[in-house]
Design a protein around this motif. Structure first.
Motif, PDB file in Angstrom:
ATOM      1  N   THR A 105     -50.476   9.424  20.234  1.00 55.60           N
ATOM      2  CA  THR A 105     -49.272   9.866  20.943  1.00 55.60           C
ATOM      3  C   THR A 105     -48.489   8.731  21.615  1.00 55.60           C
ATOM      4  N   VAL A 106     -48.047   7.775  20.812  1.00 57.21           N
ATOM      5  CA  VAL A 106     -47.244   6.666  21.362  1.00 57.21           C
ATOM      6  C   VAL A 106     -45.799   7.132  21.562  1.00 57.21           C
ATOM      7  N   GLY A 107     -45.023   6.364  22.312  1.00 57.00           N
ATOM      8  CA  GLY A 107     -43.625   6.699  22.517  1.00 57.00           C
ATOM      9  C   GLY A 107     -42.819   6.546  21.231  1.00 57.00           C
ATOM     10  N   ALA A 108     -41.785   7.375  21.090  1.00 58.97           N
ATOM     11  CA  ALA A 108     -40.911   7.300  19.911  1.00 58.97           C
ATOM     12  C   ALA A 108     -39.468   7.418  20.392  1.00 58.97           C
ATOM     13  N   LEU A 109     -38.659   6.426  20.028  1.00 62.44           N
ATOM     14  CA  LEU A 109     -37.280   6.357  20.505  1.00 62.44           C
ATOM     15  C   LEU A 109     -36.313   6.423  19.329  1.00 62.44           C
ATOM     16  N   ASP A 110     -35.265   7.240  19.461  1.00 55.15           N
ATOM     17  CA  ASP A 110     -34.241   7.322  18.413  1.00 55.15           C
ATOM     18  C   ASP A 110     -33.024   6.522  18.829  1.00 55.15           C
ATOM     19  N   VAL A 111     -32.562   5.679  17.904  1.00 56.38           N
ATOM     20  CA  VAL A 111     -31.400   4.823  18.165  1.00 56.38           C
ATOM     21  C   VAL A 111     -30.212   5.380  17.400  1.00 56.38           C
ATOM     22  N   ARG A 112     -29.078   5.579  18.082  1.00 57.05           N
ATOM     23  CA  ARG A 112     -27.889   6.150  17.467  1.00 57.05           C
ATOM     24  C   ARG A 112     -26.784   5.099  17.428  1.00 57.05           C
ATOM     25  N   ASN A 113     -26.993   4.061  16.652  1.00 56.47           N
ATOM     26  CA  ASN A 113     -25.992   3.003  16.617  1.00 56.47           C
ATOM     27  C   ASN A 113     -25.530   2.673  15.214  1.00 56.47           C
ATOM     28  N   GLN A 114     -25.642   3.685  14.327  1.00 55.11           N
ATOM     29  CA  GLN A 114     -25.045   3.632  13.005  1.00 55.11           C
ATOM     30  C   GLN A 114     -25.391   2.335  12.265  1.00 55.11           C
ATOM     31  N   CYS A 115     -24.375   1.642  11.744  1.00 55.43           N
ATOM     32  CA  CYS A 115     -24.640   0.455  10.922  1.00 55.43           C
ATOM     33  C   CYS A 115     -25.354  -0.650  11.714  1.00 55.43           C
ATOM     34  N   SER A 116     -25.195  -0.634  13.040  1.00 53.37           N
ATOM     35  CA  SER A 116     -25.872  -1.640  13.879  1.00 53.37           C
ATOM     36  C   SER A 116     -27.239  -1.162  14.334  1.00 53.37           C
ATOM     37  N   ASN A 293     -23.748   1.115   0.717  1.00 58.33           N
ATOM     38  CA  ASN A 293     -23.933   0.897   2.148  1.00 58.33           C
ATOM     39  C   ASN A 293     -24.912   1.956   2.653  1.00 58.33           C
ATOM     40  N   THR A 294     -26.097   1.503   3.049  1.00 54.97           N
ATOM     41  CA  THR A 294     -27.110   2.449   3.535  1.00 54.97           C
ATOM     42  C   THR A 294     -27.214   2.406   5.065  1.00 54.97           C
ATOM     43  N   THR A 295     -26.149   1.980   5.710  1.00 53.31           N
ATOM     44  CA  THR A 295     -26.003   2.033   7.167  1.00 53.31           C
ATOM     45  C   THR A 295     -27.225   1.422   7.889  1.00 53.31           C
ATOM     46  N   ALA A 296     -27.962   2.212   8.693  1.00 53.19           N
ATOM     47  CA  ALA A 296     -29.065   1.620   9.477  1.00 53.19           C
ATOM     48  C   ALA A 296     -30.169   1.065   8.587  1.00 53.19           C
ATOM     49  N   ALA A 297     -30.213   1.505   7.328  1.00 56.77           N
ATOM     50  CA  ALA A 297     -31.276   1.035   6.425  1.00 56.77           C
ATOM     51  C   ALA A 297     -30.899  -0.251   5.701  1.00 56.77           C
ATOM     52  N   SER A 298     -29.632  -0.640   5.750  1.00 54.51           N
ATOM     53  CA  SER A 298     -29.187  -1.719   4.862  1.00 54.51           C
ATOM     54  C   SER A 298     -29.833  -3.063   5.195  1.00 54.51           C
ATOM     55  N   ILE A 299     -29.940  -3.403   6.464  1.00 52.73           N
ATOM     56  CA  ILE A 299     -30.538  -4.706   6.816  1.00 52.73           C
ATOM     57  C   ILE A 299     -32.040  -4.726   6.490  1.00 52.73           C
ATOM     58  N   PRO A 300     -32.820  -3.704   6.887  1.00 53.27           N
ATOM     59  CA  PRO A 300     -34.243  -3.801   6.531  1.00 53.27           C
ATOM     60  C   PRO A 300     -34.498  -3.755   5.025  1.00 53.27           C
ATOM     61  N   ILE A 301     -33.670  -3.038   4.266  1.00 53.63           N
ATOM     62  CA  ILE A 301     -33.856  -3.065   2.799  1.00 53.63           C
ATOM     63  C   ILE A 301     -33.546  -4.473   2.279  1.00 53.63           C
ATOM     64  N   ALA A 302     -32.428  -5.040   2.723  1.00 54.54           N
ATOM     65  CA  ALA A 302     -32.025  -6.372   2.253  1.00 54.54           C
ATOM     66  C   ALA A 302     -33.028  -7.437   2.692  1.00 54.54           C
ATOM     67  N   LEU A 303     -33.482  -7.349   3.940  1.00 51.62           N
ATOM     68  CA  LEU A 303     -34.442  -8.324   4.466  1.00 51.62           C
ATOM     69  C   LEU A 303     -35.745  -8.257   3.660  1.00 51.62           C
ATOM     70  N   THR A 304     -36.184  -7.044   3.362  1.00 47.91           N
ATOM     71  CA  THR A 304     -37.420  -6.889   2.582  1.00 47.91           C
ATOM     72  C   THR A 304     -37.241  -7.490   1.188  1.00 47.91           C
ATOM     73  N   GLU A 305     -36.126  -7.179   0.539  1.00 50.61           N
ATOM     74  CA  GLU A 305     -35.906  -7.719  -0.816  1.00 50.61           C
ATOM     75  C   GLU A 305     -35.829  -9.245  -0.785  1.00 50.61           C
ATOM     76  N   ALA A 306     -35.128  -9.788   0.197  1.00 46.46           N
ATOM     77  CA  ALA A 306     -35.005 -11.250   0.298  1.00 46.46           C
ATOM     78  C   ALA A 306     -36.387 -11.877   0.461  1.00 46.46           C
ATOM     79  N   TRP A 307     -37.205 -11.261   1.317  1.00 45.29           N
ATOM     80  CA  TRP A 307     -38.569 -11.752   1.548  1.00 45.29           C
ATOM     81  C   TRP A 307     -39.417 -11.612   0.283  1.00 45.29           C
ATOM     82  N   GLU A 308     -39.324 -10.453  -0.381  1.00 44.58           N
ATOM     83  CA  GLU A 308     -40.116 -10.228  -1.611  1.00 44.58           C
ATOM     84  C   GLU A 308     -39.746 -11.251  -2.689  1.00 44.58           C
ATOM     85  N   GLN A 309     -38.464 -11.641  -2.724  1.00 44.88           N
ATOM     86  CA  GLN A 309     -38.001 -12.580  -3.749  1.00 44.88           C
ATOM     87  C   GLN A 309     -38.261 -14.034  -3.365  1.00 44.88           C
TER      88      GLN A 309
END
Ligand code: ACO
Length: 336
Positions: A105-116, A293-309
């Motif tokens: 039961t750890v804390g869970a926070l929702d962020v509502r900042n769209q593309c950022s 454009n996958t909004t909040a997902a775009s940076i972590p998807i891109a970062l993961t792909e860059a790292w994988e490559q």
């Protein structure tokens, strides 16, 4: 005080590829227009009924990130979930991830900042880790846009841009304060809130009871609105400012950047920033061609792909930068 560092990354996108030609079958658009204006060739859309939601995609990305981090799910001390397309109006997806991953039961926070959202999420996680309050924080960005877009010619200025997917990162304590996340920089300018927005259902302008009573199929307030050219003009200014702010805070010049991972808003925006900072193709990572454009997902998807490559190596200076609805914008300066 500690630093935080990213110790695990993962992403998940639905299998269903939607090309520009596919879109031209349901609305008056074409591959040339979309590629020329946005750089997008295809994106992924969840197929109705296949079980993918913003939360389940986030969970899939998180499982990969946790495994790569080499920790157990029960080592996670806190969850941050960024999205503009939550499964439920409330509760937010953070608690659904806690449930679906079977984390204590750890804390869970929702962020509502769209593309950022992901940059804001990273910043929140970083502060908790810096102070020693938490050791491992899971940050997720996930979006299911396709079911909420106007897939007719009326909505073509918006609907061709967005895609579905999720990315996740595990941040952990770093004792060496010259490594990991060096700084984050966050901004907002609410006076432009409606320039890129979805206002219904909400408690401000379109109350749920009114929407039900009106039952109007032509009510556009259900769909995202974007003043495209205004967003574009603000995006290029704010991206540049916040990257420079981050570099200056660390006494670094743009030449120090090994990899810039910008929010994948529009290829033309990324190219403008690349030119402005005189970066080579190897110094900027773009994958908007494949995912939209996958909004909040775009940076972590891109970062993961860059790292994988293998495009991000130990010791590299990695810069994350985002701009989007709110308006909100931010950057993170990371010594990998
Ligand atoms: N296919 C074909 N024609 C289209 C489409 C489409 N999908 N969409 C709009 N058009 C038409 C318009 O109706 C218009 O026709 P008209 O001249 O007969 O009136 C014409 O194309 C030009 O429309 P504009 O909106 O002026 O096109 P613009 O060159 O501004 O490109 C775009 C639109 C791509 C949205 C651009 O403004 C842009 O990139 N804005 C930045 C916003 C952005 O990147 N948003 C991403 C999400 S927000 C974020 O993440 C930051």
């Amino acid at each position: 005080m500690y630093n935080s560092k990213i110790i695990g990354l993962g992403y998940y996108v639905p299998d269903n590829v939607v090309t520009n030609d596919d879109l031209s079958k349901v609305m008056d658009t074409n591959d040339a227009w979309i590629q020329e204006r946005t750089g997008i060739k295809e994106r992924r859309h969840v197929v109705k009924g296949d079980g993918d939601t913003t939360t389940t995609m986030g969970v899939k990305a998180a499982k990969i990130a946790i495994e790569r981090a080499g920790i157990d799910k029960d080592d996670i001390d806190f969850i941050v979930f960024a999205t503009l397309s939550p499964d439920y109006y409330f509760p937010g997806p953070g608690v659904l991830v806690q449930r679906d991953l079977g984390i204590k039961t750890v804390g869970a926070l929702d962020v509502r900042n769209q593309c950022s959202g992901f940059v804001y999420g990273i910043s929140v996680a970083d502060q908790y880790i810096k102070t020693g309050m938490y050791k491992n924080v899971l940050v997720i960005g996930s979006e299911l846009h396709s079911h909420g877009l106007d897939m007719t010619t009326r909505g073509r200025g918006v609907s061709v841009i967005f895609g579905d997917g999720a990315g996740a990162a595990v941040l952990s304590r770093e004792e060496d304060t010259t490594k990991g996340i060096l700084s984050t920089h966050l901004h907002s300018e609410g006076q432009h809130a409606e320039e890129l927005s979805l206002i219904a259902p909400g408690m401000g302008k379109r109350w749920v009871n009114d929407i039900i009573a009106d039952n109007d199929p032509n009510d556009e307030s259900y769909f995202p609105y974007m003043n495209g050219q205004f967003v574009f003009k603000n995006a290029v200014v704010r991206f540049s400012e916040v990257i420079m702010e981050g570099l200056e805070a660390n006494k670094l010049a743009p030449t120090a950047i090994d990899m810039l991972v910008p929010h994948q808003a529009n290829l033309r925006i990324s190219q403008f920033i690349q030119k402005k900072f005189q970066l080579s193709d190897d110094q900027v990572f773009n994958n908007i061609m494949n995912y939209g454009n996958t909004t909040a997902a775009s940076i972590p998807i891109a970062l993961t792909e860059a790292w994988e490559q293998g495009k991000i190596k130990k010791g590299d200076l990695v810069v994350l930068a985002a701009f989007g609805s709110g308006f909100t914008w931010g950057s993170a300066i990371i010594r990998w």
